[in-house]
Motif scaffolding. Structure first.
Motif, PDB file in Angstrom:
ATOM      1  N   HIS A  11       0.808  -1.228   0.000  1.00 29.21           N
ATOM      2  CA  HIS A  11       0.000   0.000   0.000  1.00 29.21           C
ATOM      3  C   HIS A  11       0.836   1.270   0.000  1.00 29.21           C
ATOM      4  O   HIS A  11       0.286   2.363  -0.160  1.00 29.21           O
ATOM      5  N   ILE A  12       2.128   1.147   0.219  1.00 28.42           N
ATOM      6  CA  ILE A  12       2.971   2.342   0.306  1.00 28.42           C
ATOM      7  C   ILE A  12       3.223   2.891  -1.090  1.00 28.42           C
ATOM      8  O   ILE A  12       3.861   2.251  -1.926  1.00 28.42           O
ATOM      9  N   GLN A  13       2.687   4.082  -1.335  1.00 28.11           N
ATOM     10  CA  GLN A  13       2.836   4.771  -2.612  1.00 28.11           C
ATOM     11  C   GLN A  13       2.515   6.242  -2.396  1.00 28.11           C
ATOM     12  O   GLN A  13       1.916   6.617  -1.389  1.00 28.11           O
ATOM     13  N   PRO A  14       2.916   7.105  -3.319  1.00 27.27           N
ATOM     14  CA  PRO A  14       2.610   8.534  -3.162  1.00 27.27           C
ATOM     15  C   PRO A  14       1.117   8.768  -2.968  1.00 27.27           C
ATOM     16  O   PRO A  14       0.284   8.141  -3.633  1.00 27.27           O
ATOM     17  N   GLY A  15       0.801   9.649  -2.022  1.00 22.39           N
ATOM     18  CA  GLY A  15      -0.581  10.014  -1.754  1.00 22.39           C
ATOM     19  C   GLY A  15      -1.213   9.294  -0.593  1.00 22.39           C
ATOM     20  O   GLY A  15      -2.204   9.770  -0.023  1.00 22.39           O
ATOM     21  N   VAL A  16      -0.679   8.141  -0.218  1.00 22.88           N
ATOM     22  CA  VAL A  16      -1.210   7.393   0.922  1.00 22.88           C
ATOM     23  C   VAL A  16      -0.744   8.055   2.215  1.00 22.88           C
ATOM     24  O   VAL A  16       0.412   8.467   2.326  1.00 22.88           O
ATOM     25  N   THR A  17      -1.634   8.180   3.187  1.00 21.00           N
ATOM     26  CA  THR A  17      -1.245   8.781   4.458  1.00 21.00           C
ATOM     27  C   THR A  17      -0.754   7.711   5.426  1.00 21.00           C
ATOM     28  O   THR A  17      -1.132   6.527   5.322  1.00 21.00           O
ATOM     29  N   THR A  18       0.062   8.139   6.368  1.00 24.20           N
ATOM     30  CA  THR A  18       0.555   7.180   7.361  1.00 24.20           C
ATOM     31  C   THR A  18      -0.587   6.722   8.279  1.00 24.20           C
ATOM     32  O   THR A  18      -0.548   5.612   8.801  1.00 24.20           O
ATOM     33  N   ALA A  19      -1.629   7.545   8.453  1.00 24.92           N
ATOM     34  CA  ALA A  19      -2.796   7.110   9.226  1.00 24.92           C
ATOM     35  C   ALA A  19      -3.522   5.963   8.526  1.00 24.92           C
ATOM     36  O   ALA A  19      -4.013   5.036   9.181  1.00 24.92           O
ATOM     37  N   GLU A  20      -3.586   6.000   7.206  1.00 26.42           N
ATOM     38  CA  GLU A  20      -4.189   4.896   6.464  1.00 26.42           C
ATOM     39  C   GLU A  20      -3.394   3.614   6.674  1.00 26.42           C
ATOM     40  O   GLU A  20      -3.966   2.532   6.840  1.00 26.42           O
ATOM     41  N   LEU A  21      -2.084   3.717   6.662  1.00 17.59           N
ATOM     42  CA  LEU A  21      -1.242   2.544   6.896  1.00 17.59           C
ATOM     43  C   LEU A  21      -1.483   1.979   8.290  1.00 17.59           C
ATOM     44  O   LEU A  21      -1.535   0.751   8.472  1.00 17.59           O
TER      45      LEU A  21
END
Length: 258
Positions: A30-40
């Motif tokens: 899931h780590i890609q530009p635009g993803v937030t660390t809260a989503e992770l």
């Protein structure tokens, strides 16, 4: 006091470690530009729960999240937030899982898209320093042999070891004796013995080793703003050699030590 584990206890730690490795693998997808660390953080918490585990970090001394997510010059303990990842970032993700009363603990620094050659060299060196430390985790060696292995590998590439942060023993508690510095003269400290379980975790910087703690009381960054990397495994010392407990065949473990 260093708590040595029985073979059955090491097996239980391995089950917790497998969930840690699977969680890191899932986050890597899931780590890609635009993803937030809260989503992770949400993804990790849901997966850990689905496997019957508990996020070890959440609630520890008031820590508010399930993972630590530390981008770029943040060394460790970054609290997940609305920070959206950018192309070229590096992101250290630290995951702890408690399962069947035992803890697994591991960290991986991910590249977000294409990163600079110097950032790639930093990540590769940190992985190599972890491997060098693990190689010393053998019966009859001394604790500082692990520390020296990390330091020698890191400094040979011109990077600095964060001297004020350490690895640690792990088992029923996330933090047990002994503390494991990432630097030191070989041949010092406790003799390593079968049943010891250690979280070995190099934290290294491109620039100065100096760090500071943010106002949130958790996040730690480099003083000079230089990039940092962090890799970690939970390792059991056995008569056959070091056994990495945070590997999962075919998953992130296959990438951690290349």
């Amino acid at each position: 006091m260093i708590i040595r584990k029985s073979l059955s206890e090491i097996e239980l730690m391995g089950k917790a470690g497998r969930v840690v490795a699977e969680t890191l693998e899932l986050l890597g997808e899931h780590i890609q530009p635009g993803v937030t660390t809260a989503e992770l953080d949400r993804i990790a918490e849901e997966y850990i729960a689905s496997q019957g585990g508990t996020p070890t970090f959440k609630g520890y001394r008031g820590y508010p999240a399930s993972i630590c997510a530390s981008p770029n010059d943040m060394v460790v303990h970054g609290i997940p937030s609305d920070y959206a990842l950018h192309e070229g970032d590096v992101l250290s993700v630290d995951v702890g899982v408690t399962l069947n009363g035992f803890v697994g603990d591991s960290a991986y620094t991910f590249a977000v898209g294409e990163i600079s050659p110097e950032a790639r060299r930093l990540l590769d060196t940190c992985q190599a320093s972890l491997a060098a430390g693990i190689e010393q985790a053998r019966v009859g060696r001394r604790l500082s042999d692990i520390s020296h292995g990390v330091q020698k590998t890191t400094e040979a590439e011109g990077f600095s070891v964060v001297g004020s942060l350490v690895g640690h023993g792990v088992g029923r508690s996330m933090h047990e004796d002994p503390q494991i510095p990432n630097f030191g003269i070989p041949g010092r400290g406790p003799e390593l013995a079968t049943g010891m379980t250690l979280a070995i975790e190099p934290m290294i910087n491109i620039g100065s080793p100096e760090i500071f703690v943010h106002d949130d009381g958790w996040s730690i960054s480099t003083e000079d703003g230089s990039l940092s990397a962090h890799f970690e495994h939970t390792v059991a010392i056995t008569d056959e050699g070091p056994r990495i407990l945070t590997l999962a065949e075919g998953l992130v473990g296959a990438r951690l030590l290349r």
